[in-house]
Design a protein around this motif. Structure first.
Motif, PDB file in Angstrom:
ATOM      1  N   ALA A 199      -5.654 -11.180   0.793  1.00 39.98           N
ATOM      2  CA  ALA A 199      -6.843 -10.790   0.401  1.00 39.98           C
ATOM      3  C   ALA A 199      -7.424 -11.800  -0.195  1.00 39.98           C
ATOM      4  CB  ALA A 199      -6.367  -9.471  -0.247  1.00 39.98           C
ATOM      5  N   ARG A 244      -9.881   0.807  -9.774  1.00 38.78           N
ATOM      6  CA  ARG A 244     -10.053   1.861  -9.063  1.00 38.78           C
ATOM      7  C   ARG A 244     -10.554   3.293  -9.551  1.00 38.78           C
ATOM      8  NH1 ARG A 244     -10.654   0.949  -3.400  1.00 38.78           N
ATOM      9  NH2 ARG A 244      -9.254  -0.370  -2.640  1.00 38.78           N
ATOM     10  N   CYS A 304      -4.414  -5.868  -6.701  1.00 39.42           N
ATOM     11  CA  CYS A 304      -3.209  -5.007  -5.460  1.00 39.42           C
ATOM     12  C   CYS A 304      -3.399  -6.228  -3.929  1.00 39.42           C
ATOM     13  CB  CYS A 304      -4.802  -4.540  -4.701  1.00 39.42           C
ATOM     14  SG  CYS A 304      -4.144  -3.477  -2.976  1.00 39.42           S
ATOM     15  N   TYR A 346      -3.207  -5.880  -1.073  1.00 38.83           N
ATOM     16  CA  TYR A 346      -3.739  -5.561  -0.283  1.00 38.83           C
ATOM     17  C   TYR A 346      -5.264  -5.987  -0.412  1.00 38.83           C
ATOM     18  CZ  TYR A 346      -4.783  -3.621   4.441  1.00 38.83           C
ATOM     19  OH  TYR A 346      -4.751  -2.800   5.514  1.00 38.83           O
ATOM     20  N   CYS A 347      -5.627  -5.829  -0.912  1.00 39.96           N
ATOM     21  CA  CYS A 347      -7.574  -5.769  -1.520  1.00 39.96           C
ATOM     22  C   CYS A 347      -7.866  -6.447  -2.094  1.00 39.96           C
ATOM     23  CB  CYS A 347      -8.112  -4.304  -1.293  1.00 39.96           C
ATOM     24  SG  CYS A 347      -7.370  -3.777  -3.287  1.00 39.96           S
ATOM     25  N   SER A 369      -1.226   1.025  -9.286  1.00 42.78           N
ATOM     26  CA  SER A 369      -0.834  -0.131  -8.707  1.00 42.78           C
ATOM     27  C   SER A 369       0.409  -0.084  -8.711  1.00 42.78           C
ATOM     28  CB  SER A 369      -1.229  -1.612  -9.036  1.00 42.78           C
ATOM     29  OG  SER A 369      -1.451  -1.728 -10.393  1.00 42.78           O
ATOM     30  N   VAL A 423       0.907  -2.783  -4.725  1.00 42.68           N
ATOM     31  CA  VAL A 423      -0.525  -2.389  -3.913  1.00 42.68           C
ATOM     32  C   VAL A 423      -1.139  -1.472  -4.301  1.00 42.68           C
ATOM     33  CG1 VAL A 423      -1.396  -1.549  -1.669  1.00 42.68           C
ATOM     34  CG2 VAL A 423       0.285  -3.251  -1.544  1.00 42.68           C
ATOM     35  N   CYS A 424      -2.268  -1.137  -4.710  1.00 36.64           N
ATOM     36  CA  CYS A 424      -3.451  -0.095  -5.683  1.00 36.64           C
ATOM     37  C   CYS A 424      -3.316   1.131  -4.682  1.00 36.64           C
ATOM     38  CB  CYS A 424      -4.588  -0.174  -5.043  1.00 36.64           C
ATOM     39  SG  CYS A 424      -5.554  -0.222  -4.227  1.00 36.64           S
ATOM     40  N   CYS A 472      -5.028   1.725  -1.167  1.00 43.59           N
ATOM     41  CA  CYS A 472      -4.790   0.579  -0.198  1.00 43.59           C
ATOM     42  C   CYS A 472      -3.347   1.748   0.512  1.00 43.59           C
ATOM     43  CB  CYS A 472      -4.607  -0.566   0.013  1.00 43.59           C
ATOM     44  SG  CYS A 472      -5.982  -1.321  -0.960  1.00 43.59           S
ATOM     45  N   ILE A 499      -4.269   4.063   3.137  1.00 44.66           N
ATOM     46  CA  ILE A 499      -4.454   3.335   4.528  1.00 44.66           C
ATOM     47  C   ILE A 499      -2.870   2.460   4.936  1.00 44.66           C
ATOM     48  CG2 ILE A 499      -5.192   0.715   4.917  1.00 44.66           C
ATOM     49  CD1 ILE A 499      -7.446   1.581   2.875  1.00 44.66           C
ATOM     50  N   LEU A 500      -1.937   2.064   4.296  1.00 49.90           N
ATOM     51  CA  LEU A 500      -1.161   1.634   4.524  1.00 49.90           C
ATOM     52  C   LEU A 500       0.051   2.783   4.890  1.00 49.90           C
ATOM     53  CD1 LEU A 500      -0.019  -1.014   2.056  1.00 49.90           C
ATOM     54  CD2 LEU A 500      -0.554  -1.356   4.419  1.00 49.90           C
TER      55      LEU A 500
END
Length: 281
Positions: free
Chosen positions: A150, A163, A177, A179-180, A189, A205-206, A209, A212-213
């Protein structure tokens, strides 16, 4: 034969000069089949805004670093295999004109040239070298693409956590983060997850995310044990990722290396640097 030998020696000298500019902390760049195609300065959008960086395009890799002494000393060497690169043309932005996006699995970032002509030349040479490298490796353009990192949102784009909206202050640092790419506070995070295209070690990673993971991991491992799955850890980390630290370095100034009149004062590519002269020509 003499022309070929002269080209090889000159190419070795050019690569050695680039290698020496990074000092003992840089990696060895000289390889038998490696050719230095061009070099110059580009603006790179970093955490603290656009920063001038020294870029060196080889026939198989793209190297860049922070400028310490213009034309002589660079630091924080970064090496990107060209077969992993994907470029995206962009319109002019608020902070940078003549910009485009360079995507790689480990890191994606915006760069900008001094003019539209410079931008077009950089993008064209990078793409040509990439295509030739893929051909040498026996890969197609379709098979060479995978997950890309990202793009980080610059620090000054937000004074609040993207966030929880908590305002940043001296005791509330800004983080990213992986990931995003969002700017987030430490509380949002604390999770760590393994993103294999970035690192085989857990990275920041936040919370959204992480969810999502977790869902992705659950779907992948629905019919098998989750024991070996790469799941996030929710303990706080006392040290920042090395890339996040390195982005805080402030380069000194622009390159101002004298060039021949036919060369661009900003970046240059010479045809004879890219391939040996043809005998009899």
């Amino acid at each position: 034969m003499a022309d070929q030998l002269a080209f090889t020696m000159e190419n070795r000298e050019r690569i050695a000069a680039v290698e020496n500019s990074f000092g003992p902390s840089g990696k060895v760049l000289l390889e038998p089949s490696r050719i230095l195609v061009g070099e110059g300065r580009l603006l790179k959008l970093c955490r603290r805004g656009p920063q001038p960086k020294a870029f060196f395009l080889f026939n198989d890799i793209l190297v860049y670093g922070s400028i310490i002494v213009p034309g002589r000393w660079n630091s924080n060497q970064q090496i990107i295999p060209l077969h992993e690169v994907q470029q995206e043309d962009l319109e002019d932005g608020v902070e940078m004109t003549h910009q485009w996006l360079i995507r790689t699995p480990r890191k994606s970032f915006y760069v900008a040239a001094a003019s539209s002509e410079e931008k077009r030349e950089w993008m064209q040479h990078i793409e040509e070298c990439r295509a030739q490298q893929l051909e040498r490796m026996g890969l197609s353009k379709e098979n060479s693409t995978g997950d890309f990192a990202a793009t980080w949102i610059p620090d000054r784009a937000s004074d609040i956590c993207m966030r929880c909206t908590e305002r940043f202050r001296v005791t509330q640092r800004k983080h990213h983060c992986r990931y995003c790419g969002f700017i987030v506070c430490n509380s949002c995070s604390k999770g760590r997850a393994v993103l294999l295209h970035i690192s085989n070690k857990p990275v920041r990673v936040c919370r959204p995310c992480i969810v999502i993971l977790q869902e992705q991991a659950t779907r992948r491992n629905r019919n098998e044990s989750l024991e070996e799955a790469s799941m996030p850890e929710y303990d706080a980390s006392s040290e920042e990722d090395c890339e996040e630290q390195n982005e805080n370095h402030e380069p000194t100034s622009w390159f101002n290396t004298p060039q021949e009149p036919s060369w661009s004062p900003y970046c240059y590519f010479k045809p004879e640097h890219a391939k040996p002269p043809v005998c009899g020509m």
